[in-house]
Design an enzyme around this catalytic site. Structure first.
Site, short mmCIF file in Angstrom:
data_model
loop_
_atom_site.label_atom_id
_atom_site.label_comp_id
_atom_site.label_asym_id
_atom_site.label_seq_id
_atom_site.Cartn_x
_atom_site.Cartn_y
_atom_site.Cartn_z
N SER A 61 0.75 -1.16 0.04
CA SER A 61 -0.12 0.02 0.11
C SER A 61 1.08 1.11 0.01
O SER A 61 2.03 1.24 0.44
CB SER A 61 -0.82 -0.05 1.28
OG SER A 61 -1.63 1.62 1.42
N TYR A 87 -1.04 -0.65 10.40
CA TYR A 87 -1.25 -1.30 9.03
C TYR A 87 0.01 -0.86 8.12
O TYR A 87 0.45 -1.53 7.45
CB TYR A 87 -2.67 -0.70 8.45
CG TYR A 87 -3.09 -0.70 6.99
CD1 TYR A 87 -3.34 -2.17 6.52
CD2 TYR A 87 -2.66 0.14 6.08
CE1 TYR A 87 -3.72 -2.30 5.11
CE2 TYR A 87 -3.09 -0.13 4.59
CZ TYR A 87 -3.65 -1.30 4.37
OH TYR A 87 -3.79 -1.62 2.76
N1 LIG Z 1 -8.58 -0.34 -0.98
C1 LIG Z 1 -7.67 0.38 -0.61
O1 LIG Z 1 -7.82 1.60 -0.79
C2 LIG Z 1 -6.27 -0.31 -0.68
C3 LIG Z 1 -5.26 0.55 -0.58
C4 LIG Z 1 -4.13 0.21 -0.57
C5 LIG Z 1 -3.73 -1.18 -0.39
N2 LIG Z 1 -4.78 -2.04 -0.43
C6 LIG Z 1 -4.39 -3.47 -0.29
O2 LIG Z 1 -4.94 -4.23 -1.50
C7 LIG Z 1 -5.29 -5.49 -0.86
C8 LIG Z 1 -6.76 -6.00 -1.13
O3 LIG Z 1 -7.43 -5.24 -0.55
P1 LIG Z 1 -9.18 -4.78 -0.40
O4 LIG Z 1 -9.26 -3.25 -0.77
O5 LIG Z 1 -9.38 -5.39 -1.88
O6 LIG Z 1 -9.71 -5.21 0.53
P2 LIG Z 1 -11.16 -5.99 0.65
O7 LIG Z 1 -11.62 -6.30 1.96
O8 LIG Z 1 -12.21 -5.81 -0.30
O9 LIG Z 1 -10.64 -7.69 0.44
C9 LIG Z 1 -9.79 -8.38 1.34
C10 LIG Z 1 -10.01 -9.86 1.46
O10 LIG Z 1 -9.11 -10.60 2.03
C11 LIG Z 1 -9.76 -11.60 2.74
N3 LIG Z 1 -8.96 -11.88 3.78
C12 LIG Z 1 -9.00 -11.08 5.06
N4 LIG Z 1 -8.23 -11.76 5.97
C13 LIG Z 1 -8.11 -13.07 5.30
C14 LIG Z 1 -7.40 -14.14 5.95
N5 LIG Z 1 -6.93 -14.09 7.40
N6 LIG Z 1 -7.10 -15.13 5.33
C15 LIG Z 1 -7.71 -15.18 3.99
N7 LIG Z 1 -8.03 -14.33 3.42
C16 LIG Z 1 -8.45 -13.24 4.23
C17 LIG Z 1 -11.01 -10.99 2.96
O11 LIG Z 1 -11.96 -12.03 3.25
C18 LIG Z 1 -11.52 -10.08 1.64
O12 LIG Z 1 -12.21 -10.99 0.66
C19 LIG Z 1 -5.02 -5.58 0.57
O13 LIG Z 1 -3.61 -5.94 1.05
C20 LIG Z 1 -5.06 -4.00 1.19
O14 LIG Z 1 -4.11 -3.89 2.07
C21 LIG Z 1 -6.00 -1.76 -0.44
#
Ligand SMILES: NC(=O)c1ccc[n+]([C@@H]2O[C@H](COP(=O)([O-])OP(=O)(O)OC[C@H]3O[C@@H](n4cnc5c(N)ncnc54)[C@H](O)[C@@H]3O)[C@@H](O)[C@H]2O)c1
Length: 254
Positions: A142, A155
């Site tokens: 991120s 985080y």
């Molecule tokens: N959305 C944002 O603004 C953003 C920004 C920067 C980075 N990210 C990163 O992108 C990635 C995806 O995020 P997203 O926004 O799609 O989130 P999201 O919440 O939509 O999806 C996360 C998924 O991870 C799964 N998950 C959580 N804990 C788990 C575990 N212990 N074992 C297996 N699966 C698990 C959840 O069930 C969910 O389906 C993450 O690593 C997040 O940190 C997101």
């Protein structure tokens, strides 16, 4: 994209916003996608959508914080689908809070998912890739891990750690020619962001984020898979230990 057809690709957090988009992209590239998620129904739904569009996919209920469970799931994928060629560590979790208002049980959960999760996955998959002398890893960190992010202290600690870990793995895996790279999304419209920015205050935070992005909009899940697919492809075979932000110009790191 070169070299993705018929490759077995594991995507963690595959039922989430960005994980779904990444999984579908690999499905379109002709890869066989193993979808790992705690949310079994969600992962099965995405797998069914990939198959309905003519791709190959299978869902697995995996908790990436469970070391033994991860090793068992990885062994099962290789038995059922074949050698894993690409690992995308995408699962992540957070809730927005100022650090001084948080307590240790919350830190433990954030660290378990965002740091131990990827550690478990690398441990299980990279050993197999190293033995074969073949493979690719793309870690979803991120921009919070590059420049910090208010209300996301623990985080950010994990995401920065994932970047440093990636660079170290890139060095350790160089002899086997296994590239290990990082993609850093900026603020992206997914359930994770909704979790971080809730209610009226959340709407104000989101509006401020959009204002800060030079491209003038929030990221969408579909903005991320192209960079991930590129880093997993043969076109990126000589790129390792690199960090790419996909954030509409929000982060311009040298
Ligand atoms: N959305 C944002 O603004 C953003 C920004 C920067 C980075 N990210 C990163 O992108 C990635 C995806 O995020 P997203 O926004 O799609 O989130 P999201 O919440 O939509 O999806 C996360 C998924 O991870 C799964 N998950 C959580 N804990 C788990 C575990 N212990 N074992 C297996 N699966 C698990 C959840 O069930 C969910 O389906 C993450 O690593 C997040 O940190 C997101």
């Amino acid at each position: 994209m070169k070299g993705l057809k018929e490759k077995v690709v594991v995507v963690t957090g595959a039922a989430g916003g960005i994980g779904t988009a990444i999984s579908k992209r690999f499905g379109e590239e002709g890869s066989t996608v193993a979808l790992f998620d705690l949310n079994e129904d969600g992962a099965a739904r995405v797998a069914a959508e990939i198959e309905a569009a003519g791709g190959k996919a299978r869902a697995y209920r995996v908790d990436i914080t469970d070391h033994e469970g991860v090793h068992a799931a990885v062994a099962r994928v290789e038995e059922e689908l074949g050698p894993i060629e690409v690992l995308v560590n995408n699962a992540g979790w957070d809730m927005g809070s100022f650090f001084l208002q948080t307590e240790k049980p919350f830190w433990d959960k954030v660290v378990a998912i965002n740091l131990y999760g990827p550690l478990n996955m690398h441990h299980a998959v990279l050993r197999r890739m190293a033995e074969r002398g073949r493979g690719r890893v793309v870690n979803i960190s991120s921009d919070a891990g590059r420049v910090g992010s208010s209300m996301e202290a623990v985080y950010s600690f994990c995401k920065g750690g994932l970047i440093a870990f990636t660079k170290t793995m890139a060095r350790e895996m160089a002899r086997q020619h296994i590239p290990v790279n990082v993609v850093c999304p900026g603020p992206t419209a997914t359930p994770l962001l909704d979790n971080l920015a809730q209610g009226e205050k959340g709407e104000r935070i989101k509006a401020a984020l959009v204002k800060a992005v030079p491209f003038g909009r929030m990221g969408e899940p579909g903005d991320i898979p192209g960079t991930v697919a590129f880093l997993a492809s043969d076109d990126a075979a000589f790129i390792s230990g690199q960090v790419i932000s996909v954030s509409g110009g929000l982060t311009m790191a040298g």
